[in-house]
Design an enzyme around this catalytic site. Structure first.
Site, PDB file in Angstrom:
ATOM      1  N   ASP A   1     -10.274 -30.417  -8.399  1.00 24.97           N
ATOM      2  CA  ASP A   1      -9.785 -29.516  -7.376  1.00 24.97           C
ATOM      3  C   ASP A   1      -9.849 -30.287  -6.047  1.00 24.97           C
ATOM      4  OD1 ASP A   1      -8.979 -27.161  -6.094  1.00 24.97           O
ATOM      5  OD2 ASP A   1     -11.048 -26.582  -5.693  1.00 24.97           O
TER       6      ASP A   1
ATOM      7  N   ASP B   1     -15.068 -26.125  -7.736  1.00 29.41           N
ATOM      8  CA  ASP B   1     -16.130 -25.405  -7.037  1.00 29.41           C
ATOM      9  C   ASP B   1     -16.557 -24.139  -7.761  1.00 29.41           C
ATOM     10  OD1 ASP B   1     -14.017 -23.734  -6.615  1.00 29.41           O
ATOM     11  OD2 ASP B   1     -13.824 -24.139  -4.477  1.00 29.41           O
TER      12      ASP B   1
ATOM     13  N   ASP C   1     -11.450 -22.027 -10.180  1.00 27.32           N
ATOM     14  CA  ASP C   1     -11.359 -22.988 -11.268  1.00 27.32           C
ATOM     15  C   ASP C   1     -12.113 -22.546 -12.520  1.00 27.32           C
ATOM     16  OD1 ASP C   1     -10.077 -24.753  -9.403  1.00 27.32           O
ATOM     17  OD2 ASP C   1     -12.046 -25.211  -8.599  1.00 27.32           O
TER      18      ASP C   1
END
Length: 1190
Positions: free
Chosen positions: A481, A842, A846
């Site tokens: 990410d 995080d 996700d």
């Protein structure tokens, strides 16, 4: 009996979900069941044990196939590659006679109505993995109980459940659905003990011990029993502790007191375990954890979903729309339906009532159907990990079983031919089997993962799935990410580019004292957020926080909530100018209504009002491309795209702003605007620029990963241009790589779906041009480009160009504007082409991708996050190479231990078969020293070697059934066989050899008086005390020590062996003890170990043989078996190519002159025809059975 496969006898349970199963109907046949019970008795429980391991066999033996309607027992088989089975009895629930037909027919669409069998008022159900399924007799299928149907529309939910359920309805649902409780019992010790003892490993151990006892190995057996019992106690203790922890995790969920509104009795308080789907609960404002999943009907809430996501940021929830649309509510709300759902286990921080009406929600799911229940079930019933090592381990054990059978036949024939007793034939033959199959193997391999897990914990990387550590050693693609992972969590407010009269103005940079004056842009920044004040501190999304701080305004203290007080907010949030803000004519703004930000919608909106004004102001912020789609075309500057690109190419985070005014004509005490009313005909305000710096660890870590030839990919919800710039700055996109933009458009009435390739050039200067891709490819080669695309394009490719997807993934590097669902899907698509994928994020948006990946790493301050198998408390990507290093070290350690234990078993097996040739056996204490003094200690310490600090540019092998490992095992087995046979034959040819006089090293024969009596007495121990056993014991024991050293490989995946201090100290001590026993003329030691004295020259000869064995084994292992260059040379000469799908694709693309297509657009229908018979639809997706991982 087989499985009946007719449609009426089987169906799918949880179709399309992760836990999808086939369900088959069976009916118990009494006479078959009676025969099985008799079999249990006459087999002394062995048949029952077999059925315990294979429940489907019990069903086939005791039952006959039938329709699910008639079944009294069902067989469930998972549809994944493991095909695990379980059986469940069909339960009948008798409903109360007080339940009337009128009550049953209240809601014709309700599954409860369909599940009740009339006129008996009964319900058939099964309980599978803590979830209750009821039989819908009209539809002839099982349906989950404990949840509202997804078929309800928004209006139906409000009308049907808006007033609550009657008490009679609650009672009915309570009986059918069961309690709202996530009950994880603390498993009794006796049950844990029973399950552990029923393990095949311990049963094999018990059978082996019975044979050892029969042979008189009493002391040895007692020590093995003590070790086994200690192992069982530690395992049971660990399982008990896990059970207690899980019980404590969920026990608070079952004891909350909730206010429930009923249609016939007003509000009443009840325990949360009595809640049922459809109940209307009243959120009184007290801070508490939700005991169920709910749909918010009235008012709004702010909750903390940290327990589920690992990210403790307040999240705003809005009520379900009251629309007359007949589409199901989830479809109406789209992917963002979760903004209306309060999940079980999340903490309600604050509630905001709508006018005088209380904040209410309808119970959607209860018990194990909830989000928290699903998390607990994933812990209770983890999915097995598909890894080549574990598959090969089973095959390897089968090879050992075959060798054991050969040894069994050899022993039977030999003892029978040489006149052995029936007892000897039986016991000795089975003894050979127990020696050939080492029972210590599973525990020895598990130690490598245990030590790796402890080392990871020291590095603040926590693991809740140890089996995945070995898988980390094979990672060859890492997805990241962007925000909060590669870049800093906090954003710095850089400036704003105002748009006035459809034209961008000069950028206003935020610096000390350079504040904005009152204008719509300032108003948007002060109120378009979801911030709250809690315990005197402003809390919320970091970007919202940074934007608000840049205005120097403040939230009115009257809006502050204390965590111990009633948190229902009767008044709206008020923002006012702060001390350091510019002078303004307004007193402040009141935020009347919020439509919170969501990653799928890529925007948020608020309705606000200037204090003292009658007008309402609507503000929107979000992705610039999304914001302008809601603006009037005349308000958007013509150079919007180039201005946006100017900042995104510099790596800035760019947010679009828009607003409009609405004349107040409605009651302001209620949320009176729909999102459709608010988000239309807006005026574009400009671009808010935030600086998102890379974390200092990002560039060096990505450089390390790239140097190890591990692919890196960025999957983000941010702007595409920003993602590309960050990708270049961080090293995901190398300087020499050209970026090809993939753009795909949906099909329209007049035009089919299309896909276009464009090449970005001069990215550093902010210019963008379309160039000749064919010429670029000739210069750059196949690796000279990478693909970048948005989530919108990805979705079109999935729907219309799926045959192209594997080719695009081969060079895909940047995936921007990806929704959480698209992130998960992308990870799965990478896995389909045989990549071992790690995902680092995080833990918020996700979550799905982290769970799907082979190794999901959540950057969270919590010790364990349910979002992923790995959690790093160090919130940067430094954890990724550390995890890969430890995975590689654990994988290499597992191979080393596997090889060592196999050779140890073969050494003892060959030795035993040689003794059987003379109808002799190995002594008790000889076994004891080899097993406990050498092998057990080696297995415990061999895996202590730590991971090598540098990542090698290649991965360790993942296959046990591979040429290098098989050659290593087979060569050393043959070497052991040769040295043992050589010693066995040579000792019998020595002049001092005797089958009765075992004092060859005594020089003064005059003192010896061998009478017939003494000789006869000595012959009583001749089975153990002889020259052969003395010679072979020294050779076999020291061979085990030598192989422990030879197999302890260091670089490039583990540190050198000398860094494993315990192991390095242990081996010399073991070797010194063995050499002392070999050369010491101490009769007490020899007598105790059942050895005899041999001449010194023979002992030297034994030592020479062992030195030769060491030199040959070490040189061959290091120079041939572990020499990677030799194997690469052989691969090239024999033209061996990996059958991994991504490698097949790579070879195909190298030979494809038309890839990637030169500047042109392709359409869905024509593309499908062109690729109908091509490689990408067929060979790329060969079945796993035809391929070999490479």
């Amino acid at each position: 009996m087989g499985i009946l496969t007719q449609d009426d006898s089987r169906t799918l349970l949880n179709k399309g979900q992760d836990n999808e199963m086939e369900i088959f109907g069976y009916r118990t046949v009494q006479w078959q069941n009676t025969l099985c019970i008799a079999g249990y008795i006459f087999s002394f429980g062995l048949l029952w044990l077999l059925f315990y391991w294979k429940p489907e066999w019990e069903i086939w033996a005791c039952c006959s196939p039938c329709t699910l309607q008639e079944a009294n027992v069902v067989l469930l088989r998972e549809t994944d590659e493991y095909k695990q089975c379980c059986t469940k009895k069909v339960q009948w629930t008798q409903l109360s006679e007080l339940i009337s037909n009128e009550l049953i027919s209240v809601d014709g669409n309700c599954f409860i109505n369909k599940s009740i069998i009339k006129p008996g008022l009964k319900v058939r159900s099964i309980l599978v993995q803590k979830i209750k399924y009821v039989w819908l007799h009209s539809e002839e299928r099982f349906q989950k109980a404990g949840m509202l149907e997804d078929t309800y529309s928004c209006s139906q939910i409000h009308s049907r459940f808006g007033l609550g359920l009657s008490r009679a309805e609650q009672n009915l649902r309570r009986i059918v659905c069961g309690p709202n409780a996530i009950e994880v019992e603390v498993t009794p010790v006796w049950k844990l003990l029973f399950k552990e003892v029923c393990n095949a490993y311990y049963l094999f151990q018990a059978a082996s011990l019975s044979l050892w006892f029969a042979e008189g190995y009493i002391e040895y057996s007692i020590i093995i029993i003590v070790i086994t019992v200690l192992s069982i106690i530690l395992t049971v203790y660990d399982l008990r502790q896990q059970s207690v922890k899980l019980n404590r995790l969920v026990e608070s969920n079952n004891s909350a007191v909730i206010t429930v509104h009923t249609s016939d009795g007003g509000d009443e308080e009840m325990e949360s375990r009595h809640l049922v789907p459809g109940d209307q609960i009243v959120l009184t404002g007290k801070r508490f954890f939700l005991p169920c999943d709910c749909i918010l009907l009235k008012g709004s809430c702010i909750v903390n979903e940290g327990m589920l996501t690992g990210e403790s940021i307040p999240v705003t929830k809005t009520p379900l729309d009251q629309v007359t649309d007949c589409t199901p509510w989830k479809i109406h709300s789209g992917e963002d339906y979760k903004r209306h759902v309060l999940f079980c286990g999340t903490e309600v921080i604050q509630t905001t009532s709508s006018g005088s009406a209380p904040v209410t929600a309808v119970v959607m799911q209860t018990g194990f159907n909830t989000a928290k229940g699903d998390m607990v079930r994933s812990i209770l019933y983890p999915k097995p990990m598909n890894f080549k090592l574990y598959q090969d381990a089973f095959r390897f054990l089968m090879c050992l079983v075959v060798i054991a059978i050969i040894g069994f036949v050899y022993s039977v024939v030999l003892f029978a031919v040489k006149g052995g007793s029936v007892r000897d034939v039986f016991v000795k033959s089975l003894l050979a089997v127990t020696v050939a199959i080492p029972p210590v193997l599973p525990a020895a391999v598990a130690t490598a993962m245990l030590y790796a897990q402890k080392r990871l914990k020291k590095k603040k990387i926590f693991c809740i799935s140890p089996d995945r550590i070995n898988v980390c050693g094979r990672i060859n693609l890492v997805c990241f990410d962007k925000t909060g992972t590669l870049t800093e969590d906090g954003l710095d407010l850089w400036g704003i580019v105002p748009s006035v009269d459809s034209s961008f103005q000069k950028v206003h940079k935020f610096s000390d004292g350079n504040n904005l004056s009152w204008c719509p842009h300032l108003a948007a920044m002060t109120c378009c957020h979801s911030l709250i004040i809690l315990d005197g501190k402003i809390q919320g999304d970091p970007m919202d926080l940074k934007m608000f701080e840049g205005t120097n305004w403040e939230i009115d203290q009257s809006c502050q909530m204390d965590s111990n007080e009633n948190l229902t907010r009767k008044h709206h949030l008020i923002v006012k100018p702060g001390i350091n803000s510019n002078e303004t004519t307004v007193d402040g703004l009141v935020i009347l209504q919020q439509f919170p930000f969501s990653s799928s919608l890529q925007r948020m909106s608020v309705v606000s009002q200037v204090i003292g004004s009658e007008e309402h102001l609507v503000f929107m912020k979000g992705a610039p491309e999304m914001v302008i789609s809601f603006c009037t075309p005349e308000s958007v500057p013509e150079n919007f795209s180039s201005e946006l690109q100017l900042y995104t190419l510099q790596g800035f985070r760019v947010i679009g702003l828009a607003y409009k005014t609405v004349q107040c004509t409605k009651n302001m005490n209620m949320d009176i605007y729909s999102r459709e009313e608010v988000e239309s005909d807006l005026i574009f305000l400009g671009l808010l620029i935030l600086e998102n710096r890379l974390k200092p660890e990002t560039i060096p870590v990505l450089r390390e990963i790239n140097n190890a030839l591990i692919r890196t990919v960025m999957i983000t919800g941010d702007n595409l241009q920003t993602a590309i710039t960050v990708g270049r700055n961080s090293g995901i996109i190398q300087n020499y790589i050209k970026v090809i933009l993939i753009e795909a458009t949906e099909a329209t009435v007049s035009c089919p779906a299309s896909i276009t390739w464009k090449l970005m050039e001069n990215a550093d200067t902010g210019e963008m041009a379309v160039v000749d891709i064919e010429k670029a490819n000739k210069c750059q080669g196949i690796a000279g480009y990478c693909f970048a695309m948005t989530g919108k394009t990805y979705q079109v490719i999935i729907q219309h160009f799926y045959s192209l997807l594997p080719k695009l993934l081969m060079n895909g590097a940047i995936f921007a504007r990806m929704s959480p669902g698209q992130k998960s899907n992308l990870i799965e698509e990478f896995q389909k082409i045989d990549y071992y994928v790690a995902m680092c994020g995080d833990g918020a948006n996700d979550c799905g991708a982290l769970k799907v990946a082979h190794a999901g790493i959540s950057l969270s301050e919590q010790e364990a996050s349910v979002a992923s198998p790995f959690t790093s408390q160090t919130t940067n990507i430094q954890c990724v190479p550390e995890l890969i290093k430890e995975g590689r070290a654990a994988l290499v350690s597992s191979f080393a231990v596997f090889k060592y234990v196999t050779l140890y078993a073969m050494i003892q097996f060959i030795c035993l078969l040689l003794f059987y040739w003379q109808l002799k056996s190995v002594g008790l204490y000889q076994y004891l020293i080899q097993d406990v003094g050498v092998t057990v200690l080696v297995c415990l310490t061999m895996s202590l070697t730590q991971a090598y600090p540098k990542l090698a540019p290649y991965r360790p092998p993942a296959q046990l059934i591979s040429p290098p490992l098989l050659l290593s095992v087979m060569f050393n087995i043959l070497l052991v066989l040769a040295i043992q046979i050589c010693a066995f034959v040579l000792v019998q040819k020595q002049p001092w050899y005797s089958t009765s006089n075992f004092s060859a090293c005594v020089t003064n024969f005059d003192n010896l008086n061998f009478t017939n009596a003494s000789t006869a007495e000595f012959q009583e121990f001749s089975e153990y005390e002889n020259y052969e056993s003395t010679t072979l014991w020294s050779i076999t024991t020291i061979s085990c020590i030598i192989l422990a050293f030879v197999f302890s490989k260091g670089k490039p995946f583990r540190k050198p062996i000398y860094t494993n201090y315990i192991f390095v100290v242990l081996l010399p001590i073991q070797l010194a003890v063995c050499l002392f026993i070999l050369f010491a003329d101490i009769q007490r030691i020899y007598k105790g170990l059942q050895l005899v004295c041999t001449p010194t020259i023979w002992r030297v000869a034994v030592l020479v043989m062992l030195i030769i064995f060491f030199l040959i084994s070490f040189i061959v292992e290091e120079s041939i078996i572990e020499n990677r260059r030799i194997w690469l040379f052989l691969k090239r000469n024999f033209n061996y190519q990996s059958h991994s799908k991504y490698r097949e694709l790579y070879r195909a693309l190298q030979n494809d002159p038309n890839w990637p297509p030169a500047n042109k657009t392709q359409y869905a229908n024509r593309l499908d025809e062109e690729h109908k018979e091509t490689f990408y639809n067929n060979l790329c997706y060969k079945s796993d059975e035809d391929g070999i991982n490479g």
